[in-house]
Design an enzyme around this catalytic site. Structure first.
Site, PDB file in Angstrom:
ATOM      1  N   GLN A 113       0.856  -1.202   0.000  1.00 28.75           N
ATOM      2  CA  GLN A 113       0.000   0.000   0.000  1.00 28.75           C
ATOM      3  C   GLN A 113       0.883   1.240   0.000  1.00 28.75           C
ATOM      4  OE1 GLN A 113      -3.647  -0.692   2.862  1.00 28.75           O
ATOM      5  NE2 GLN A 113      -1.817  -1.632   3.725  1.00 28.75           N
ATOM      6  N   ASN A 117       2.641  -6.664  13.256  1.00 30.27           N
ATOM      7  CA  ASN A 117       2.110  -5.311  13.406  1.00 30.27           C
ATOM      8  C   ASN A 117       2.166  -4.879  14.864  1.00 30.27           C
ATOM      9  OD1 ASN A 117       0.945  -3.237  11.581  1.00 30.27           O
ATOM     10  ND2 ASN A 117      -0.649  -3.206  13.159  1.00 30.27           N
ATOM     11  N   SER A 162      -2.627  -1.335   9.419  1.00 32.78           N
ATOM     12  CA  SER A 162      -3.788  -1.400  10.328  1.00 32.78           C
ATOM     13  C   SER A 162      -4.941  -2.136   9.648  1.00 32.78           C
ATOM     14  CB  SER A 162      -4.237   0.024  10.685  1.00 32.78           C
ATOM     15  OG  SER A 162      -4.643   0.707   9.486  1.00 32.78           O
ATOM     16  N   HIS A 197      -1.448   1.577  -4.205  1.00 24.87           N
ATOM     17  CA  HIS A 197      -1.872   2.973  -4.043  1.00 24.87           C
ATOM     18  C   HIS A 197      -1.001   3.935  -4.838  1.00 24.87           C
ATOM     19  CE1 HIS A 197      -3.972   1.790  -0.021  1.00 24.87           C
ATOM     20  NE2 HIS A 197      -4.666   1.430  -1.089  1.00 24.87           N
ATOM     21  N   VAL A 245       3.722   4.047  -0.984  1.00 26.98           N
ATOM     22  CA  VAL A 245       4.004   4.809  -2.218  1.00 26.98           C
ATOM     23  C   VAL A 245       5.458   5.284  -2.223  1.00 26.98           C
ATOM     24  CG1 VAL A 245       1.601   5.545  -2.469  1.00 26.98           C
ATOM     25  CG2 VAL A 245       3.169   6.964  -1.126  1.00 26.98           C
ATOM     26  N   CYS A 267       4.032  22.036 -20.662  1.00 29.81           N
ATOM     27  CA  CYS A 267       2.796  22.696 -21.155  1.00 29.81           C
ATOM     28  C   CYS A 267       2.172  23.601 -20.109  1.00 29.81           C
ATOM     29  CB  CYS A 267       1.791  21.628 -21.596  1.00 29.81           C
ATOM     30  SG  CYS A 267       0.957  20.836 -20.202  1.00 29.81           S
TER      31      CYS A 267
HETATM   32  N1  APR Z   1       6.682  -2.465  13.043  1.00 29.13           N
HETATM   33  C1  APR Z   1       5.452  -3.037  13.061  1.00 29.13           C
HETATM   34  N2  APR Z   1       4.295  -2.320  12.976  1.00 29.13           N
HETATM   35  C2  APR Z   1       4.414  -0.982  12.862  1.00 29.13           C
HETATM   36  C3  APR Z   1       5.661  -0.316  12.844  1.00 29.13           C
HETATM   37  C4  APR Z   1       6.829  -1.124  12.950  1.00 29.13           C
HETATM   38  N3  APR Z   1       8.062  -0.583  12.955  1.00 29.13           N
HETATM   39  N4  APR Z   1       5.432   1.022  12.721  1.00 29.13           N
HETATM   40  C5  APR Z   1       4.095   1.182  12.659  1.00 29.13           C
HETATM   41  N5  APR Z   1       3.476  -0.011  12.744  1.00 29.13           N
HETATM   42  C6  APR Z   1       2.050  -0.298  12.629  1.00 29.13           C
HETATM   43  C7  APR Z   1       1.163   0.717  13.310  1.00 29.13           C
HETATM   44  O1  APR Z   1       0.927   0.344  14.656  1.00 29.13           O
HETATM   45  C8  APR Z   1      -0.123   0.621  12.464  1.00 29.13           C
HETATM   46  O2  APR Z   1      -1.032  -0.339  13.008  1.00 29.13           O
HETATM   47  O3  APR Z   1       1.743  -0.209  11.257  1.00 29.13           O
HETATM   48  C9  APR Z   1       0.363   0.127  11.108  1.00 29.13           C
HETATM   49  C10 APR Z   1       0.248   1.186  10.035  1.00 29.13           C
HETATM   50  O4  APR Z   1      -1.128   1.413   9.811  1.00 29.13           O
HETATM   51  P1  APR Z   1      -1.569   2.729   9.027  1.00 29.13           P
HETATM   52  O5  APR Z   1      -0.863   3.897   9.594  1.00 29.13           O
HETATM   53  O6  APR Z   1      -3.076   2.716   8.979  1.00 29.13           O
HETATM   54  O7  APR Z   1      -0.994   2.527   7.553  1.00 29.13           O
HETATM   55  P2  APR Z   1      -1.575   1.611   6.391  1.00 29.13           P
HETATM   56  O8  APR Z   1      -2.259   0.404   6.928  1.00 29.13           O
HETATM   57  O9  APR Z   1      -0.471   1.404   5.432  1.00 29.13           O
HETATM   58  O10 APR Z   1      -2.676   2.585   5.725  1.00 29.13           O
HETATM   59  C11 APR Z   1      -3.298   2.142   4.534  1.00 29.13           C
HETATM   60  O11 APR Z   1      -4.283   4.340   4.285  1.00 29.13           O
HETATM   61  O12 APR Z   1      -4.043   6.630   4.374  1.00 29.13           O
HETATM   62  C12 APR Z   1      -4.081   5.548   3.527  1.00 29.13           C
HETATM   63  O13 APR Z   1      -3.088   5.448   1.413  1.00 29.13           O
HETATM   64  C13 APR Z   1      -2.791   5.400   2.775  1.00 29.13           C
HETATM   65  O14 APR Z   1      -1.728   3.357   2.029  1.00 29.13           O
HETATM   66  C14 APR Z   1      -2.289   4.018   3.160  1.00 29.13           C
HETATM   67  C15 APR Z   1      -3.543   3.319   3.635  1.00 29.13           C
END
Ligand code: APR
Length: 261
Positions: free
Chosen positions: A97, A225, A201, A115, A99, A162
């Site tokens: 997910q 996670n 998440s 994404h 970028v 452009c």
């Molecule tokens: N190790 C393990 N887990 C981690 C770490 C780490 N070092 N750092 C953060 N996390 C966990 C956080 O606790 C959280 O639950 O990673 C998760 C990240 O979740 P989000 O911040 O919701 O990111 P993501 O799931 O990628 O979001 C999906 O939402 O905003 C949009 O386009 C955006 O691609 C993104 C999408």
């Protein structure tokens, strides 16, 4: 537990990994929903077509700030170990997910970007594509600019060819996922017999359907996670260890045991 996970991963015919922003926090990029996530500092509404056209200065500053950060960071140990697992034949696909392009910069070649990417920007008029640094002002001290609000205004982020509006090649909220990427992600999620979720998440659909399809097909599910996810109760294993450390230790077990069958 890592030994059992590594043994199952090594035995798998089609291991697939699904990553989120938590994969890149150890490289210095913020995630979105944890305590220090981006959506705790900025409204999600900034990542929408409405903001791009209705609040261009706020939109373009937000993305200039993210682009500047993107080019300052490097892949972390977790990205590097996944590239090694792919090269050794123990990872068929990374569905990300993210970028930030860090999987590819670490050497992973079999990557699907659900994404889009912040590494490039495109012109809305002539469709020309550019390295995303094209959108940044020609300064290096970006943090000072950020603090003092010195950045390119929305109407300055223009195509050099452009003069049309440039936009980051990411999927904004409310936009469809790139069709080819989505088709590939669905195929690999349904083909996987071992599915790993790292640093997500699982809050955003339709991306969060990928692990569900894998589980429904009977795949083993490993979730790495820091915080609970809605699929934890469907997982065979849940690890709260930071992603880079967990992947480093699992890769050691998989690759060492592969050398000494
Ligand atoms: N190790 C393990 N887990 C981690 C770490 C780490 N070092 N750092 C953060 N996390 C966990 C956080 O606790 C959280 O639950 O990673 C998760 C990240 O979740 P989000 O911040 O919701 O990111 P993501 O799931 O990628 O979001 C999906 O939402 O905003 C949009 O386009 C955006 O691609 C993104 C999408």
């Amino acid at each position: 537990m890592l030994g059992r996970i590594a043994a199952a991963w090594k035995k798998a015919k089609c291991p697939v990994l699904f990553s989120g922003a938590g994969m890149s926090t150890e490289s210095g990029l913020p995630d979105f929903r944890s305590a220090r996530g981006l959506w705790k500092q900025q409204p999600e509404s900034l990542a929408t077509p409405e903001a791009m056209f209705g609040q261009p200065d706020a939109f373009y500053f937000f993305y200039q700030w993210r682009i500047a950060r993107l080019w300052e960071v490097a892949p972390n140990l977790g990205h590097l170990r996944l590239a090694q697992l792919e090269q050794a034949g123990f990872l068929q696909k990374v569905i990300t997910q993210n970028v930030d392009g860090l999987h590819q910069r670490a050497g992973s070649e079999r990557v699907v970007e659900l994404h889009g990417t912040l590494r490039t920007v495109s012109c809305l008029s002539c469709r020309a594509g550019y390295d995303s640094r094209q959108m940044l002002p020609a300064r290096s001290d970006w943090e000072a600019d950020y603090q003092e609000g010195r950045y390119r205004r929305g109407d300055e982020c223009r195509c050099p060819r452009c003069r049309g509006m440039l936009r980051p090649d990411v999927v904004l909220f409310g936009e469809g996922l790139p069709e080819e990427a989505w088709t590939e992600a669905v195929r690999w999620s349904r083909q996987a017999d071992f599915f790993v979720v790292v640093g997500s998440s699982l809050a955003v659909s339709p991306a969060n359907l990928c692990p569900l399809w894998a589980v429904e097909r009977g795949a083993r599910l490993l979730i790495i996670n820091a915080e609970p996810t809605p699929l934890d109760d469907r997982a065979d294993w849940v690890i709260r260890t930071p992603a880079a450390e967990a992947l480093d230790r699992i890769a050691d077990e998989v690759l060492i045991s592969a050398e000494n069958p």
